[in-house]
Design an enzyme around this catalytic site. Structure first.
Site, PDB file in Angstrom:
ATOM      1  N   LYS A 155      -2.535  41.349   4.305  1.00  0.00           N
ATOM      2  CA  LYS A 155      -1.768  40.096   4.342  1.00  0.00           C
ATOM      3  C   LYS A 155      -1.158  39.711   2.995  1.00  0.00           C
ATOM      4  O   LYS A 155      -0.131  39.037   2.955  1.00  0.00           O
ATOM      5  CB  LYS A 155      -2.645  38.954   4.857  1.00  0.00           C
ATOM      6  N   GLY A 187      -9.969  35.885   0.749  1.00  0.00           N
ATOM      7  CA  GLY A 187      -8.873  36.780   1.138  1.00  0.00           C
ATOM      8  C   GLY A 187      -7.652  36.037   1.658  1.00  0.00           C
ATOM      9  O   GLY A 187      -7.543  34.816   1.561  1.00  0.00           O
ATOM     10  N   GLY A 188      -6.730  36.799   2.263  1.00  0.00           N
ATOM     11  CA  GLY A 188      -5.481  36.228   2.768  1.00  0.00           C
ATOM     12  C   GLY A 188      -5.681  35.142   3.807  1.00  0.00           C
ATOM     13  O   GLY A 188      -4.980  34.125   3.811  1.00  0.00           O
TER      14      GLY A 188
END
Length: 247
Positions: free
Chosen positions: A68, A130-131
């Site tokens: 992502k 994270g994304g």
């Protein structure tokens, strides 16, 4: 004959994917002829340009873990929201053949969280960095909810899992799992937090949808928390992606 319209999901080890089954069913139910949705399972992001080159009928892509964020340099343009978030989960192919990155995760998360919010839900603890966690953080900002991240390493906006205690649960009433811990088939694991401090004042939200109830949600529920998995969020983000691809 109508031209072929191809869509797909880019990720790693995505045979379990929600998206392929969801869109295949949607195309059949809504009678979209010559529409296909495929999984593009790649081991490294540098394989991404090959997907575009070998699939000239592509009209849209979804992007999942772990690409992502790293897919961004491969795109021609970005939407304002995706730029602010720093993560992309939807790619549109413009009429001129350019690629534009969008983020519909934040929309799906926001829409699915809103119905269970109460006035005392003012602060959130986001597990993971994270994304997906970036999209969650953006949605929380739009809702006026302050937040902090938990990760293995501490930083200015991040605490470590070892720093999560009873006082953390008193301060943060929404705990969101943005890590892959607990995803099928590894259902016996969960983030390392002190679950005994969950209460009926808390929301435990897990972005995972398979299994339906992760160990994270099960342990939170046992202590009275309101729980929700990521299925509804996925449906909302998928429909938003569909609108973007077809606008």
């Amino acid at each position: 004959m109508a031209s072929k319209k191809q869509y797909g999901l880019v990720g790693r080890n995505i045979s379990y994917s929600f998206s392929k089954a969801y869109f295949a069913e949607k195309f059949e139910r809504e009678n979209y002829k010559n529409h296909t949705y495929e999984n593009f399972d790649i081991q490294e992001i540098f394989e991404f340009p090959g997907i575009l080159k070998n699939n000239p009928d592509l009209k849209g892509l979804n992007v999942t873990i772990p690409y992502k964020e790293v897919v961004i340099p491969f795109l021609d343009k970005m939407s304002k929201n995706a730029l602010k978030i720093g993560a992309v989960n939807t790619i549109k192919f413009t009429s001129s053949g350019k690629t534009k990155g969008y983020n519909t995760d934040f929309y799906g998360f926001k829409k699915s969280l809103q119905p269970i919010l109460k006035p005392h839900h003012q602060k959130a603890l986001i597990l993971g960095t994270g994304g997906a966690s970036k999209a969650v953080a953006y949605a929380l900002r739009l809702l006026g909810i302050t937040y902090i991240f938990a990760s293995r390493e501490a930083s200015e906006k991040t605490i470590t899992y070892e720093q999560i205690h009873a006082s953390t649960f008193e301060e943060y009433q929404i705990i969101i799992n943005c890590t892959p811990l607990g995803t099928s088939p590894n259902v016996e694991v969960c983030p390392a937090i002190p679950y005994q401090y969950f209460s009926e004042k808390h929301i435990a939200y897990d972005l995972i949808y398979n299994p339906e109830e992760t160990l994270f949600l099960k342990k939170a529920k046992e202590n009275g928390a309101v729980t929700k998995n990521g299925h509804e969020m996925l449906v909302f983000q998928a429909e938003k992606a569909w609108k973007i691809w077809n606008k």
